[in-house]
Design an enzyme around this catalytic site. Structure first.
Site, PDB file in Angstrom:
ATOM      1  N   LYS A   4       0.884  -1.462  -0.577  1.00 44.70           N
ATOM      2  CA  LYS A   4       0.126   0.639  -0.409  1.00 44.70           C
ATOM      3  C   LYS A   4       1.086   1.385   0.123  1.00 44.70           C
ATOM      4  CE  LYS A   4      -3.679  -1.775   2.253  1.00 44.70           C
ATOM      5  NZ  LYS A   4      -4.807  -1.377   1.645  1.00 44.70           N
ATOM      6  N   ARG A  21     -10.454 -10.644   1.190  1.00 48.14           N
ATOM      7  CA  ARG A  21     -10.899 -12.204   0.927  1.00 48.14           C
ATOM      8  C   ARG A  21     -10.854 -14.193   1.168  1.00 48.14           C
ATOM      9  NH1 ARG A  21     -11.754  -9.340  -4.618  1.00 48.14           N
ATOM     10  NH2 ARG A  21     -11.524  -7.478  -2.843  1.00 48.14           N
TER      11      ARG A  21
HETATM   12  N1  BES Z   1      -8.412  -3.588   4.220  1.00 51.87           N
HETATM   13  C1  BES Z   1      -8.610  -3.652   2.690  1.00 51.87           C
HETATM   14  C2  BES Z   1      -9.523  -1.870   2.781  1.00 51.87           C
HETATM   15  C3  BES Z   1     -10.290  -1.852   3.583  1.00 51.87           C
HETATM   16  C4  BES Z   1      -8.795  -0.282   2.579  1.00 51.87           C
HETATM   17  C5  BES Z   1     -10.122  -0.773   4.189  1.00 51.87           C
HETATM   18  C6  BES Z   1      -8.929   1.347   2.846  1.00 51.87           C
HETATM   19  C7  BES Z   1     -10.613   0.575   4.476  1.00 51.87           C
HETATM   20  C8  BES Z   1      -9.865   1.516   4.006  1.00 51.87           C
HETATM   21  C9  BES Z   1      -8.432  -4.341   1.986  1.00 51.87           C
HETATM   22  O1  BES Z   1      -7.402  -5.290   2.033  1.00 51.87           O
HETATM   23  C10 BES Z   1      -7.267  -4.660   0.678  1.00 51.87           C
HETATM   24  O2  BES Z   1      -7.038  -3.337   0.515  1.00 51.87           O
HETATM   25  N2  BES Z   1      -8.689  -4.553  -0.465  1.00 51.87           N
HETATM   26  C11 BES Z   1      -8.425  -3.866  -1.682  1.00 51.87           C
HETATM   27  C12 BES Z   1      -8.892  -4.132  -3.017  1.00 51.87           C
HETATM   28  C13 BES Z   1      -7.952  -4.287  -3.544  1.00 51.87           C
HETATM   29  C14 BES Z   1      -7.040  -4.507  -4.318  1.00 51.87           C
HETATM   30  C15 BES Z   1      -8.889  -5.211  -4.947  1.00 51.87           C
HETATM   31  C16 BES Z   1      -9.039  -1.998  -1.737  1.00 51.87           C
HETATM   32  O3  BES Z   1      -9.663  -1.887  -1.651  1.00 51.87           O
HETATM   33  O4  BES Z   1      -7.947  -1.055  -2.343  1.00 51.87           O
HETATM   34 MN    MN Z   2      -5.959  -5.382   1.553  1.00 49.78          MN
END
Ligand code: BES
Ligand code: MN
Ligand code: ZN
Length: 492
Positions: free
Chosen positions: A275, A349
């Site tokens: 990230k 997931r």
């Molecule tokens: N934990 C995150 C989702 C999230 C991000 C929750 C910001 C709250 C605030 C999750 O694991 C994630 O990183 N999801 C990705 C999915 C994508 C790579 C398809 C996302 O939402 O960017």
């Molecule tokens: Mn994630």
């Protein structure tokens, strides 16, 4: 915090502060039998006409020597048109304003908030919840600890005839708010403390306090279960993954359990699909689904609900490492379905799907997973509503209604089969991402492939589990919604 029912008339009570509702026309509720002395004092204040006119606003004034040292005026436009949401907001405003004054005992005449929509039990319930929720103090690691000062005794003044309804309102409100505060505490803890093992120990403690059963599976045991998808996420971290099980068996032996599954990523760095740095600390909140499950278990333990409820938590960190899972890797889930991992940041997931397969063994009545699953959910709904996904109209309706009743709002999103092909993979049964479009829906579609054997719903709490900015902190949502959902099941 203490909550009591007083069935004496108001003229016999005394307190540091009395809460009085005042309507649009500057009138107090006519049915309150205040002494003439107090009434005169109040009239003098009201006549000055400088109490805020906004609905839900709070003004505190000092009174002459008498039974009540202060009065807290709260503005309601019209007693008849007050609804539960308005009442909860008003109650929260009251307790926010009490933080800056010294009040121990609070007198609260219940009748002034009653109308066709709101009964005595609801008033007690909402004020109890608001008092505990608003008095929450972050269990900070600052070295100059301040002693907690929000410790009230709230005296609900009402007719004896309503005592059962008020007592139940207090009991449920208190249990829910205490469950929420546990969820907030766990969410707010730093990720170097709140590890999978820490969560497992919390489950053990709850089990001990409420005569439940908790089991923690080690990495070896998880391997034996062939949870290849869950384990792939944990590979990049030095902390051991744990699969946590907590069982509340207070229902009939023959009644099928409700299973709650909580995403327990104690830190989500994104893994190899790292990230960006901004606000990455907030990914300590990626275990708020797990914290919700533990909070709800505490609530139902406090209420000793006659139900069978199982909590399942796949807990691990998502970290980059030489041995971490990589984009392109293909893993085999416990269900046997193979998954092509195209983005290691779509890890929620991957841990949930194996827990959902594990849930099959309980032959459950319902399975509900709770997860901070997608940033896309925040784009879709913002921070006011949690997203509910389900193929079952009945289950979705029950959850939305519980959200409405508990003022812990949820909104249904589609889970149509048209979205499923977005998850096609050339190399495995399914890919773990579906592209930019409908990100929260394709995440739910992914989970749906592992939930064919029971009635299931998914709640995405990415937008509701915590607040960012200066007011950063976990919210305790959706403990209230889920507790209400389960309480309702006992009343059927
Ligand atoms: N934990 C995150 C989702 C999230 C991000 C929750 C910001 C709250 C605030 C999750 O694991 C994630 O990183 N999801 C990705 C999915 C994508 C790579 C398809 C996302 O939402 O960017
Ligand atoms: Mn994630
Ligand atoms: Zn995540």
């Amino acid at each position: 915090m203490k909550f009591q029912l007083k069935s004496d008339s108001i003229s016999k009570l005394s307190a540091d502060i009395i809460i009085l509702a005042i309507n649009k026309s500057n009138e107090l509720c006519s049915s309150l039998s205040l002494s003439k002395f107090i009434q005169d004092d109040l009239n003098l204040i009201i006549k000055l006409d400088d109490l805020s006119k906004d609905a839900g606003s709070v003004n505190i004034a000092h009174m002459h020597d008498g039974a009540f040292k202060r009065v807290c005026f709260v503005r309601i436009q019209k007693q008849d048109s007050l609804d539960e949401e308005g009442l909860l907001k008003l109650a929260k405003n009251i307790f926010k304003s009490f933080k800056s004054i010294k009040c121990g005992t609070i007198a609260l005449p219940v009748s002034q908030f009653i109308n066709k929509k709101i009964n005595e039990g609801t008033v007690a319930n909402l004020f109890t919840k608001a008092a505990i929720d608003e008095s929450y103090e972050i269990n900070s690691l600052k070295s100059d600890k301040k002693a907690s000062k929000n410790n009230y005794q709230i005296n609900f003044q009402a007719n004896k005839l309503d005592s059962n309804s008020i007592k139940l309102g207090i009991k449920e409100g208190q249990a829910i708010a205490e469950g929420m505060n546990l969820t907030k505490d766990l969410g707010n803890l730093p990720p170097n403390i709140c590890t999978p093992t820490y969560l497992a120990n919390q489950a053990k403690e709850i089990a001990k306090d409420f005569k439940m059963k908790s089991t923690t599976l080690s990495q070896k045991q998880i391997e034996k279960l062939k949870m290849g998808s869950f384990l792939s996420v944990a590979k990049g971290s030095r902390v051991e993954p744990k699969f946590i099980i907590i069982e509340h068996k207070k229902g009939k032996k023959s009644s099928k359990p409700h299973v709650l599954v909580g995403k327990g990523i104690t830190f989500d760095s994104g893994g190899i699909s790292l990230k960006p740095g901004a606000a990455m600390d907030e990914m300590k909140y990626d275990m708020c689904g797990a914290a919700t499950v533990l909070g709800v278990m505490k609530t139902i333990g406090l209420l000793n609900l006659p139900l069978n409820v199982v909590g399942l938590i796949p807990a691990c960190e998502n970290m980059p490492d030489g041995l971490a899972v990589k984009p392109g890797d293909i893993v085999t889930s416990m269900s046997g379905q193979t998954i092509e991992i195209l983005n290691t940041d779509a890890e929620g997931r991957l841990v949930l799907c194996d827990a959902l397969t594990y849930a099959e063994r309980y032959k459950p009545e319902t399975v509900i997973d709770i997860a901070t699953l997608t940033g896309a959910c925040v784009i879709a709904l913002g921070h006011h509503a949690s997203a509910v996904f389900s193929k079952s109209d009945d289950l979705a309706k029950d959850l939305l209604e519980a959200g409405k009743k508990s003022i812990d709002k949820a909104w249904r999103m589609p889970l149509w089969d048209e979205y499923q092909p977005l998850l096609n993979s050339n190399f495995a049964d399914i890919a773990n991402i579906g592209g930019r479009a409908a990100g929260s829906i394709t995440a739910a579609c992914f989970l749906s492939r592992f939930t064919k054997k029971y009635s299931w719903a998914h709640i995405d709490i990415a937008g509701t589990a915590w607040n960012s900015g200066s007011n950063k902190g976990a919210t305790g949502r959706p403990v209230s919604l889920l507790s209400q959902f389960l309480i309702h099941k006992t009343k059927k």
